[in-house]
Structure formats: structure tokens, C-alpha cells
Design a protein around this motif. Sequence first.
Motif, PDB file in Angstrom:
ATOM      1  N   ASP A  27      34.819 -19.818 -14.605  1.00 46.11           N
ATOM      2  CA  ASP A  27      35.876 -20.398 -15.439  1.00 46.11           C
ATOM      3  C   ASP A  27      36.624 -19.353 -16.266  1.00 46.11           C
ATOM      4  OD1 ASP A  27      35.275 -22.809 -14.386  1.00 46.11           O
ATOM      5  OD2 ASP A  27      34.299 -23.632 -16.181  1.00 46.11           O
ATOM      6  N   GLY A  28      35.971 -18.227 -16.594  1.00 46.15           N
ATOM      7  CA  GLY A  28      36.662 -17.157 -17.326  1.00 46.15           C
ATOM      8  C   GLY A  28      37.785 -16.588 -16.473  1.00 46.15           C
ATOM      9  N   HIS A  29      37.485 -16.333 -15.195  1.00 41.21           N
ATOM     10  CA  HIS A  29      38.525 -15.833 -14.287  1.00 41.21           C
ATOM     11  C   HIS A  29      39.616 -16.887 -14.101  1.00 41.21           C
ATOM     12  CE1 HIS A  29      34.815 -13.589 -12.797  1.00 41.21           C
ATOM     13  NE2 HIS A  29      35.624 -12.601 -13.097  1.00 41.21           N
ATOM     14  N   VAL A 166      35.935 -17.601 -22.392  1.00 40.95           N
ATOM     15  CA  VAL A 166      35.557 -18.959 -21.985  1.00 40.95           C
ATOM     16  C   VAL A 166      34.036 -19.063 -22.076  1.00 40.95           C
ATOM     17  CG1 VAL A 166      35.552 -20.599 -20.057  1.00 40.95           C
ATOM     18  CG2 VAL A 166      37.569 -19.174 -20.490  1.00 40.95           C
ATOM     19  N   ARG A 167      33.563 -20.172 -22.676  1.00 41.34           N
ATOM     20  CA  ARG A 167      32.123 -20.357 -22.882  1.00 41.34           C
ATOM     21  C   ARG A 167      31.624 -21.619 -22.197  1.00 41.34           C
ATOM     22  NH1 ARG A 167      30.380 -16.945 -26.662  1.00 41.34           N
ATOM     23  NH2 ARG A 167      32.049 -15.768 -27.640  1.00 41.34           N
ATOM     24  N   ASP A 168      30.338 -21.618 -21.846  1.00 47.06           N
ATOM     25  CA  ASP A 168      29.706 -22.854 -21.412  1.00 47.06           C
ATOM     26  C   ASP A 168      29.574 -23.756 -22.633  1.00 47.06           C
ATOM     27  OD1 ASP A 168      29.454 -22.413 -18.702  1.00 47.06           O
ATOM     28  OD2 ASP A 168      27.521 -21.394 -18.895  1.00 47.06           O
ATOM     29  N   GLN A 169      29.242 -25.039 -22.375  1.00 43.17           N
ATOM     30  CA  GLN A 169      29.179 -26.003 -23.497  1.00 43.17           C
ATOM     31  C   GLN A 169      28.196 -25.577 -24.579  1.00 43.17           C
ATOM     32  OE1 GLN A 169      28.530 -29.955 -22.047  1.00 43.17           O
ATOM     33  NE2 GLN A 169      30.735 -30.361 -22.031  1.00 43.17           N
ATOM     34  N   ASP A 170      27.116 -24.904 -24.192  1.00 40.89           N
ATOM     35  CA  ASP A 170      26.109 -24.492 -25.181  1.00 40.89           C
ATOM     36  C   ASP A 170      26.515 -23.215 -25.922  1.00 40.89           C
ATOM     37  OD1 ASP A 170      25.755 -22.585 -23.228  1.00 40.89           O
ATOM     38  OD2 ASP A 170      23.746 -23.217 -22.654  1.00 40.89           O
ATOM     39  N   GLY A 171      27.658 -22.623 -25.598  1.00 39.34           N
ATOM     40  CA  GLY A 171      28.162 -21.477 -26.352  1.00 39.34           C
ATOM     41  C   GLY A 171      27.992 -20.143 -25.637  1.00 39.34           C
ATOM     42  N   LEU A 172      27.193 -20.100 -24.567  1.00 40.37           N
ATOM     43  CA  LEU A 172      27.010 -18.826 -23.859  1.00 40.37           C
ATOM     44  C   LEU A 172      28.314 -18.456 -23.141  1.00 40.37           C
ATOM     45  CD1 LEU A 172      24.826 -16.661 -23.211  1.00 40.37           C
ATOM     46  CD2 LEU A 172      24.505 -17.819 -21.017  1.00 40.37           C
ATOM     47  N   ALA A 173      28.770 -17.208 -23.334  1.00 42.05           N
ATOM     48  CA  ALA A 173      29.985 -16.760 -22.646  1.00 42.05           C
ATOM     49  C   ALA A 173      29.734 -16.794 -21.141  1.00 42.05           C
ATOM     50  CB  ALA A 173      30.348 -15.354 -23.094  1.00 42.05           C
ATOM     51  N   ALA A 189      19.057 -16.385 -24.010  1.00 44.84           N
ATOM     52  CA  ALA A 189      20.355 -15.714 -24.125  1.00 44.84           C
ATOM     53  C   ALA A 189      21.248 -16.365 -25.181  1.00 44.84           C
ATOM     54  CB  ALA A 189      21.063 -15.715 -22.772  1.00 44.84           C
ATOM     55  N   LEU A 190      20.991 -17.647 -25.482  1.00 42.76           N
ATOM     56  CA  LEU A 190      21.816 -18.356 -26.468  1.00 42.76           C
ATOM     57  C   LEU A 190      21.730 -17.728 -27.854  1.00 42.76           C
ATOM     58  CD1 LEU A 190      21.248 -22.099 -25.534  1.00 42.76           C
ATOM     59  CD2 LEU A 190      23.302 -20.703 -25.238  1.00 42.76           C
ATOM     60  N   ALA A 191      20.654 -16.940 -28.084  1.00 44.20           N
ATOM     61  CA  ALA A 191      20.541 -16.255 -29.379  1.00 44.20           C
ATOM     62  C   ALA A 191      21.725 -15.316 -29.597  1.00 44.20           C
ATOM     63  CB  ALA A 191      19.224 -15.471 -29.450  1.00 44.20           C
ATOM     64  N   LEU A 192      22.341 -14.815 -28.520  1.00 47.11           N
ATOM     65  CA  LEU A 192      23.466 -13.870 -28.680  1.00 47.11           C
ATOM     66  C   LEU A 192      24.687 -14.549 -29.318  1.00 47.11           C
ATOM     67  CD1 LEU A 192      24.859 -11.148 -28.348  1.00 47.11           C
ATOM     68  CD2 LEU A 192      25.182 -11.652 -25.921  1.00 47.11           C
ATOM     69  N   PRO A 193      25.249 -15.631 -28.712  1.00 48.37           N
ATOM     70  CA  PRO A 193      26.387 -16.267 -29.395  1.00 48.37           C
ATOM     71  C   PRO A 193      26.015 -16.830 -30.767  1.00 48.37           C
ATOM     72  CG  PRO A 193      25.699 -17.579 -27.479  1.00 48.37           C
ATOM     73  CD  PRO A 193      25.000 -16.252 -27.399  1.00 48.37           C
ATOM     74  N   ARG A 194      24.770 -17.295 -30.904  1.00 48.73           N
ATOM     75  CA  ARG A 194      24.364 -17.839 -32.214  1.00 48.73           C
ATOM     76  C   ARG A 194      24.329 -16.736 -33.273  1.00 48.73           C
ATOM     77  NH1 ARG A 194      19.810 -21.818 -29.638  1.00 48.73           N
ATOM     78  NH2 ARG A 194      21.285 -23.418 -28.972  1.00 48.73           N
ATOM     79  N   ALA A 195      23.818 -15.569 -32.882  1.00 53.77           N
ATOM     80  CA  ALA A 195      23.748 -14.453 -33.832  1.00 53.77           C
ATOM     81  C   ALA A 195      25.155 -13.995 -34.231  1.00 53.77           C
ATOM     82  CB  ALA A 195      22.968 -13.293 -33.221  1.00 53.77           C
ATOM     83  N   LEU A 196      26.067 -13.974 -33.250  1.00 60.93           N
ATOM     84  CA  LEU A 196      27.447 -13.587 -33.570  1.00 60.93           C
ATOM     85  C   LEU A 196      28.079 -14.602 -34.525  1.00 60.93           C
ATOM     86  CD1 LEU A 196      28.560 -12.326 -30.041  1.00 60.93           C
ATOM     87  CD2 LEU A 196      28.340 -10.922 -32.104  1.00 60.93           C
ATOM     88  N   ILE A 245      18.600  -8.485 -17.382  1.00 61.41           N
ATOM     89  CA  ILE A 245      20.065  -8.504 -17.452  1.00 61.41           C
ATOM     90  C   ILE A 245      20.553  -8.025 -18.819  1.00 61.41           C
ATOM     91  CG2 ILE A 245      22.112 -10.011 -17.212  1.00 61.41           C
ATOM     92  CD1 ILE A 245      20.353  -9.709 -14.687  1.00 61.41           C
ATOM     93  N   ARG A 246      21.678  -7.308 -18.778  1.00 60.47           N
ATOM     94  CA  ARG A 246      22.321  -6.891 -20.021  1.00 60.47           C
ATOM     95  C   ARG A 246      23.531  -7.791 -20.219  1.00 60.47           C
ATOM     96  NH1 ARG A 246      26.442  -3.332 -21.455  1.00 60.47           N
ATOM     97  NH2 ARG A 246      26.023  -2.052 -23.289  1.00 60.47           N
ATOM     98  N   LEU A 247      23.606  -8.432 -21.401  1.00 58.14           N
ATOM     99  CA  LEU A 247      24.730  -9.333 -21.672  1.00 58.14           C
ATOM    100  C   LEU A 247      25.547  -8.799 -22.837  1.00 58.14           C
ATOM    101  CD1 LEU A 247      23.024 -12.861 -21.479  1.00 58.14           C
ATOM    102  CD2 LEU A 247      24.441 -11.757 -19.737  1.00 58.14           C
ATOM    103  N   ILE A 248      26.867  -8.960 -22.749  1.00 58.02           N
ATOM    104  CA  ILE A 248      27.727  -8.593 -23.878  1.00 58.02           C
ATOM    105  C   ILE A 248      28.500  -9.815 -24.332  1.00 58.02           C
ATOM    106  CG2 ILE A 248      27.962  -6.181 -23.204  1.00 58.02           C
ATOM    107  CD1 ILE A 248      30.767  -6.828 -22.171  1.00 58.02           C
ATOM    108  N   ASP A 249      28.890  -9.796 -25.601  1.00 59.55           N
ATOM    109  CA  ASP A 249      29.687 -10.895 -26.142  1.00 59.55           C
ATOM    110  C   ASP A 249      30.339 -10.391 -27.427  1.00 59.55           C
ATOM    111  OD1 ASP A 249      30.825 -13.363 -26.580  1.00 59.55           O
ATOM    112  OD2 ASP A 249      28.941 -14.460 -26.813  1.00 59.55           O
ATOM    113  N   ASN A 250      31.347 -11.095 -27.879  1.00 54.23           N
ATOM    114  CA  ASN A 250      31.982 -10.733 -29.148  1.00 54.23           C
ATOM    115  C   ASN A 250      32.745 -11.924 -29.686  1.00 54.23           C
ATOM    116  OD1 ASN A 250      35.065 -10.463 -28.545  1.00 54.23           O
ATOM    117  ND2 ASN A 250      34.014  -9.535 -26.801  1.00 54.23           N
TER     118      ASN A 250
END
Length: 258
Positions: A27-29, A166-173, A189-196, A245-250
Motif C-alpha cells: 500500500d505504500g507503493h 502508509v501504516r497498517d491499522q495497528d500502526g506498523l509502517a 515490532a509494534l513497539a517501534l511506532p508506539r515508541a515514536l 529483520i531491521r525495521l526503520i520508521d519515523n
Amino acid sequence: MKIVRTIAALELLGEAGLVPTMGALHDGHRSLFRAARAENEVVVASLFVNPAQFDVAADLSAYPRDEQQDAEIAEEEAVDVLFAPSVEEMYPAGFATWVDSGDVGAEGAARPGHFRGVATVCVKLFNIVQPRRAYFGQKDAQQAAMLRRLVRDLNLGVQIRVLPTVRDQDGLAVSSRNVLLSEGERKEALALPRALARGVEAYTQGGDPVAATRGALNGLPPDYVELVELDAATVLAAAVHVGPIRLIDNVLLKGNLS
Ligand code: AMP
């Protein structure tokens, strides 16, 4: 939609918008394709898993690929031309010229050679397709910042458009690499968007967004948490490891990205 595999076969008519991708489209693409469709006569998507931007060989070999599904998605989004070259077409024998993107913050330091590979393939794609505009996601904020600078520094006649994550419903990019996560890792992995989000909260209350984000990662080991200046915007960016896996987000702290 036309699928083109060679540079020689790429005939472009009209003002083009280019969406560079490595495939495993999501969906991001799709959001980049839609923006390109709305703003250009011709939409070209490139589908190329660029070996030059992988700093870890196992990441390249594990990278998800499904050209048939990608072609269906591109067609659904009214892409006119899917440019899907081979590695040999992009890097023929004797290839030796690289674009040095300069320093790109912690993401560049964490992945030696990565931005050089991105800068080189993007300059090649800009020369091959000669787009008026090129579309990128905020998800890769440091990449977008580097490309805006590169276009300014080298006087390239292309406008860099940056679209929201674009994010999934739970907030993960949404990311091509998410399919490589197990169910348990997907939850971690959800800890990443939550921490941001904690970082944004701290920032709006006058606190330290980097410290707040670091403190809320719930045990996920970070490569970095940093502030990135993207022209008129400041984003809070992080990279973490979840299983293999390495994940990035901002997230945006101030300004706007368009
Ligand atoms: P990739 O295929 O991962 O190289 O990504 C191609 C383009 O899609 C890049 O400009 C990315 O920033 C963008 N992109 C990837 N994930 C997302 C997302 N979740 N939301 C918006 N754009 C994205």
C-alpha cells in the motif's frame, strides 16, 4: 501497461512521473503510484532490487520478490510503464562510476555504502526515464533528504515529491520486509511506532523526543534514534532489530514534507 526490460526499449512520450521501487509492492507503493498518476501524463514505475544498496548479502538474498503480483498491482494503479531491468542491464561489465551521496546521518553510518548505492541507481533512473517528478516515501526520510540534496547539488531537473508513510491499522509502517516477520515478531515490532509516538508526546510537552523514544522501545535493540532535517521539516527517526529483520520508521515533529 507495458513491461520494459531494456533501456533501449524504453520510449517515453510526454511528461513522466517516476516511482522507483524494489518490488514486493504494497500500500505504500500504491500511494506513490496514485500521487504520480494524479500529477503526470505518463507514470513509470521501476522494479529493480538494486544490489548496490544492500550492505548485508543475506538481506539481498532474502528480499521478497514477486514480479507477477507486482505487475498486477502496478496495472491496478494505472501505471503506464513498468521498467524491470536485469542487474546486467543496470550494471554491465566494466561499470565503475558511483555517486557519492555524502554523509546522511545515523542511517548512513549504520549501513555503509547503502546511500551511495541508492544515489547511483536514482541518478541512473533519472537519466534513463528523464522524469519531471520522482516519488518517494517519508518512511525512508533520510533517503528523501539525501535525494533532495543530490538533486540540488547536481542541478538535476527533477522534482522530488515525498509522500506520507502508509501504516497498517495497528500502526506498523507497511514495508516489503514485514512479510519476513513471524507472528510474534510482528507484535514485538509494534513497539517501534508506539515508541515514536511517545517521542512526539515528549516533544509537544517540551521534553526530549529521542530519550522518550529510546525509553519506550520495549527491549527492541535500536541502531539509532535521531532527529532528521528534511528541508522544511524535522522528523524523529529510528531503526531497530526485530528477530532477523531491521525495521526503520519515523514521524513528523514539525514542518511539512511536500
Ligand atoms: P522500496 O521498494 O522499499 O525501495 O520503496 C520504494 C519507495 O516506496 C521508497 O520511496 C519508499 O520510501 C516508499 N515506501 C516504502 N514503504 C512505504 C510506506 N509504508 N509508506 C509510504 N511510502 C513507502
